[in-house]
Design a protein around this motif. Structure first.
Motif, PDB file in Angstrom:
ATOM      1  N   LEU A   3       0.830  -1.196   0.000  1.00 30.49           N
ATOM      2  CA  LEU A   3       0.000   0.000   0.000  1.00 30.49           C
ATOM      3  C   LEU A   3       0.874   1.261   0.000  1.00 30.49           C
ATOM      4  O   LEU A   3       0.576   2.236  -0.700  1.00 30.49           O
ATOM      5  N   GLY A   4       1.953   1.221   0.775  1.00 32.74           N
ATOM      6  CA  GLY A   4       2.864   2.365   0.810  1.00 32.74           C
ATOM      7  C   GLY A   4       3.496   2.639  -0.545  1.00 32.74           C
ATOM      8  O   GLY A   4       3.636   3.796  -0.954  1.00 32.74           O
ATOM      9  N   ASP A   5       3.879   1.551  -1.252  1.00 32.55           N
ATOM     10  CA  ASP A   5       4.465   1.713  -2.594  1.00 32.55           C
ATOM     11  C   ASP A   5       3.446   2.310  -3.564  1.00 32.55           C
ATOM     12  O   ASP A   5       3.788   3.154  -4.398  1.00 32.55           O
ATOM     13  N   HIS A   6       2.196   1.872  -3.451  1.00 26.55           N
ATOM     14  CA  HIS A   6       1.143   2.422  -4.311  1.00 26.55           C
ATOM     15  C   HIS A   6       0.943   3.910  -4.044  1.00 26.55           C
ATOM     16  O   HIS A   6       0.778   4.706  -4.972  1.00 26.55           O
ATOM     17  N   LEU A   7       0.953   4.291  -2.780  1.00 29.00           N
ATOM     18  CA  LEU A   7       0.761   5.705  -2.431  1.00 29.00           C
ATOM     19  C   LEU A   7       1.917   6.558  -2.924  1.00 29.00           C
ATOM     20  O   LEU A   7       1.719   7.677  -3.402  1.00 29.00           O
ATOM     21  N   ARG A   8       3.142   6.023  -2.797  1.00 33.41           N
ATOM     22  CA  ARG A   8       4.306   6.761  -3.306  1.00 33.41           C
ATOM     23  C   ARG A   8       4.258   6.880  -4.825  1.00 33.41           C
ATOM     24  O   ARG A   8       4.610   7.919  -5.399  1.00 33.41           O
ATOM     25  N   GLU A   9       3.826   5.811  -5.474  1.00 30.62           N
ATOM     26  CA  GLU A   9       3.688   5.844  -6.935  1.00 30.62           C
ATOM     27  C   GLU A   9       2.625   6.860  -7.349  1.00 30.62           C
ATOM     28  O   GLU A   9       2.810   7.622  -8.304  1.00 30.62           O
ATOM     29  N   LEU A  10       1.503   6.882  -6.603  1.00 33.08           N
ATOM     30  CA  LEU A  10       0.446   7.842  -6.895  1.00 33.08           C
ATOM     31  C   LEU A  10       0.935   9.274  -6.717  1.00 33.08           C
ATOM     32  O   LEU A  10       0.662  10.146  -7.542  1.00 33.08           O
ATOM     33  N   ARG A  11       1.691   9.511  -5.642  1.00 29.12           N
ATOM     34  CA  ARG A  11       2.233  10.851  -5.408  1.00 29.12           C
ATOM     35  C   ARG A  11       3.162  11.275  -6.530  1.00 29.12           C
ATOM     36  O   ARG A  11       3.114  12.419  -6.997  1.00 29.12           O
ATOM     37  N   LYS A  12       3.990  10.350  -6.980  1.00 29.34           N
ATOM     38  CA  LYS A  12       4.912  10.646  -8.075  1.00 29.34           C
ATOM     39  C   LYS A  12       4.159  11.045  -9.338  1.00 29.34           C
ATOM     40  O   LYS A  12       4.494  12.035 -10.000  1.00 29.34           O
ATOM     41  N   ARG A  13       3.098  10.278  -9.676  1.00 27.77           N
ATOM     42  CA  ARG A  13       2.323  10.560 -10.883  1.00 27.77           C
ATOM     43  C   ARG A  13       1.584  11.894 -10.766  1.00 27.77           C
ATOM     44  O   ARG A  13       1.484  12.650 -11.727  1.00 27.77           O
ATOM     45  N   LEU A  14       1.074  12.187  -9.573  1.00 32.27           N
ATOM     46  CA  LEU A  14       0.358  13.447  -9.368  1.00 32.27           C
ATOM     47  C   LEU A  14       1.295  14.643  -9.480  1.00 32.27           C
ATOM     48  O   LEU A  14       0.931  15.683 -10.043  1.00 32.27           O
ATOM     49  N   VAL A  15       2.508  14.505  -8.947  1.00 34.72           N
ATOM     50  CA  VAL A  15       3.484  15.599  -9.012  1.00 34.72           C
ATOM     51  C   VAL A  15       3.870  15.882 -10.462  1.00 34.72           C
ATOM     52  O   VAL A  15       3.933  17.040 -10.893  1.00 34.72           O
ATOM     53  N   ILE A  16       4.136  14.822 -11.235  1.00 36.29           N
ATOM     54  CA  ILE A  16       4.502  14.999 -12.640  1.00 36.29           C
ATOM     55  C   ILE A  16       3.372  15.670 -13.404  1.00 36.29           C
ATOM     56  O   ILE A  16       3.594  16.595 -14.200  1.00 36.29           O
ATOM     57  N   SER A  17       2.127  15.224 -13.154  1.00 32.77           N
ATOM     58  CA  SER A  17       0.973  15.819 -13.832  1.00 32.77           C
ATOM     59  C   SER A  17       0.811  17.288 -13.450  1.00 32.77           C
ATOM     60  O   SER A  17       0.527  18.133 -14.302  1.00 32.77           O
ATOM     61  N   ALA A  18       1.001  17.584 -12.153  1.00 39.63           N
ATOM     62  CA  ALA A  18       0.849  18.961 -11.685  1.00 39.63           C
ATOM     63  C   ALA A  18       1.899  19.872 -12.308  1.00 39.63           C
ATOM     64  O   ALA A  18       1.602  21.012 -12.708  1.00 39.63           O
ATOM     65  N   ILE A  19       3.130  19.385 -12.429  1.00 37.89           N
ATOM     66  CA  ILE A  19       4.194  20.194 -13.041  1.00 37.89           C
ATOM     67  C   ILE A  19       3.879  20.459 -14.515  1.00 37.89           C
ATOM     68  O   ILE A  19       4.051  21.576 -15.012  1.00 37.89           O
ATOM     69  N   ALA A  20       3.405  19.421 -15.204  1.00 39.09           N
ATOM     70  CA  ALA A  20       3.054  19.578 -16.623  1.00 39.09           C
ATOM     71  C   ALA A  20       1.933  20.593 -16.800  1.00 39.09           C
ATOM     72  O   ALA A  20       1.982  21.445 -17.692  1.00 39.09           O
ATOM     73  N   ILE A  21       0.922  20.530 -15.940  1.00 40.69           N
ATOM     74  CA  ILE A  21      -0.196  21.476 -16.034  1.00 40.69           C
ATOM     75  C   ILE A  21       0.262  22.886 -15.678  1.00 40.69           C
ATOM     76  O   ILE A  21      -0.172  23.875 -16.296  1.00 40.69           O
ATOM     77  N   LEU A  22       1.167  23.005 -14.694  1.00 45.05           N
ATOM     78  CA  LEU A  22       1.687  24.325 -14.318  1.00 45.05           C
ATOM     79  C   LEU A  22       2.443  24.963 -15.473  1.00 45.05           C
ATOM     80  O   LEU A  22       2.248  26.152 -15.785  1.00 45.05           O
ATOM     81  N   LEU A  23       3.301  24.184 -16.128  1.00 47.63           N
ATOM     82  CA  LEU A  23       4.051  24.714 -17.276  1.00 47.63           C
ATOM     83  C   LEU A  23       3.091  25.052 -18.423  1.00 47.63           C
ATOM     84  O   LEU A  23       3.272  26.061 -19.114  1.00 47.63           O
ATOM     85  N   GLY A  24       2.076  24.206 -18.600  1.00 48.98           N
ATOM     86  CA  GLY A  24       1.085  24.481 -19.637  1.00 48.98           C
ATOM     87  C   GLY A  24       0.291  25.742 -19.348  1.00 48.98           C
ATOM     88  O   GLY A  24      -0.080  26.483 -20.261  1.00 48.98           O
ATOM     89  N   ALA A  25       0.052  26.008 -18.038  1.00 45.43           N
ATOM     90  CA  ALA A  25      -0.695  27.206 -17.660  1.00 45.43           C
ATOM     91  C   ALA A  25       0.088  28.480 -17.978  1.00 45.43           C
ATOM     92  O   ALA A  25      -0.496  29.507 -18.314  1.00 45.43           O
ATOM     93  N   ILE A  26       1.417  28.396 -17.876  1.00 39.19           N
ATOM     94  CA  ILE A  26       2.240  29.564 -18.218  1.00 39.19           C
ATOM     95  C   ILE A  26       2.086  29.890 -19.702  1.00 39.19           C
ATOM     96  O   ILE A  26       1.909  31.053 -20.086  1.00 39.19           O
ATOM     97  N   ALA A  27       2.143  28.850 -20.527  1.00 38.91           N
ATOM     98  CA  ALA A  27       1.927  29.059 -21.964  1.00 38.91           C
ATOM     99  C   ALA A  27       0.488  29.475 -22.229  1.00 38.91           C
ATOM    100  O   ALA A  27       0.215  30.328 -23.081  1.00 38.91           O
ATOM    101  N   GLY A  28      -0.447  28.882 -21.465  1.00 37.84           N
ATOM    102  CA  GLY A  28      -1.851  29.202 -21.652  1.00 37.84           C
ATOM    103  C   GLY A  28      -2.193  30.643 -21.318  1.00 37.84           C
ATOM    104  O   GLY A  28      -3.131  31.208 -21.888  1.00 37.84           O
TER     105      GLY A  28
END
Length: 248
Positions: A3-28
């Motif tokens: 369960l801990g590995d799943h949560l860490r994996e989820l956090r990693k995916r959420l962080v990457i998505s958030a960074i991508a959306i943040l960079l996209g928002a600057i262009a947006g």
């Protein structure tokens, strides 16, 4: 994975998505004026017959609207990244063969999301024109910018996400969670849900827009069911051949 590995994996995916959306928002932020021009098109058409315009009811209204549009643009242009993160989160629990399926689904999901968002953008001017047509010509139409944009963005993003759902049906079938028989068996419920969704996303009086959204979604559902059917047949044939090859 624990369960801990799943949560860490989820956090990693959420962080990457958030960074991508943040960079996209600057262009947006710099692309937002072009979107605002597009939002004005149906209002300008209405203004040809009567007084109509978009208004800001607060001091920060114009800035808030631009930020909201920037985030929406970011969600659309960053869709290849956050959709990949959704699939990548599933990958650790799959076999190497199933992982190959995932990449195929990813390259199907991105075009479908963009196609759905484009369909929503195409339909919204007709919906605005229809809904505002109930007022008399001598009456003015003043649309709050925030409420107007919320209406458009919910339509665009909701339809985009709805177009991706058949891909998840196929994914669940390929990994053995959902059979083609179960998908086909639920076709009545699926069509009912699609009609309810398009009825909510479009005004009740605009039947044409409702069907313009519902028809491709129904077609995508049955395409997903057909793909799942052929996959289950091929899987059953391979299993039968394997059992026949085992010595008695």
């Amino acid at each position: 994975m624990s369960l801990g590995d799943h949560l860490r994996e989820l956090r990693k995916r959420l962080v990457i998505s958030a960074i991508a959306i943040l960079l996209g928002a600057i262009a947006g932020f710099f692309l937002a004026p072009f979107v605002i021009d597009g939002l004005r098109v149906p209002i300008n058409q209405i203004a040809e017959n009567r007084n109509a315009e978009i208004v800001y009811t607060t001091v920060t209204g114009a800035f808030d609207l631009r930020i909201a549009i920037s985030v929406t643009i970011a969600i659309v242009i960053a869709s290849p990244i956050w959709l990949y993160q959704v699939f990548a989160f599933i990958v650790p629990g799959l076999t190497s063969k199933e992982k190959r399926y995932t990449f195929g689904f990813f390259f199907s999901a991105v075009p479908l999301f963009l196609l759905g968002a484009a369909a929503g953008w195409f339909v919204f001017p007709h919906m605005v024109e229809l809904l505002t047509s109930f007022s008399a010509e001598q009456e003015a139409t003043y649309l709050d910018a925030k409420i107007y944009y919320d209406f458009v963005i919910k339509l665009v993003l909701a339809v985009g996400i709805a177009f991706v759902l058949p891909v998840f049906l196929v994914l669940l079938n390929f990994v053995g969670v959902l059979s083609a028989k179960a998908i086909i068996k639920g076709w009545r419920v699926a069509i009912l849900c699609i009609c309810l969704f398009t009825a909510i996303a479009t005004p009740a009086a605009d039947v044409v827009s409702m069907f313009l959204l519902a028809i491709p979604m129904v077609v995508l559902f049955f395409i997903a069911a057909l793909i799942a059917h052929f996959h289950d047949r091929a899987k059953a044939r391979r299993e039968a051949e394997f059992e026949a090859s085992i010595p008695a």
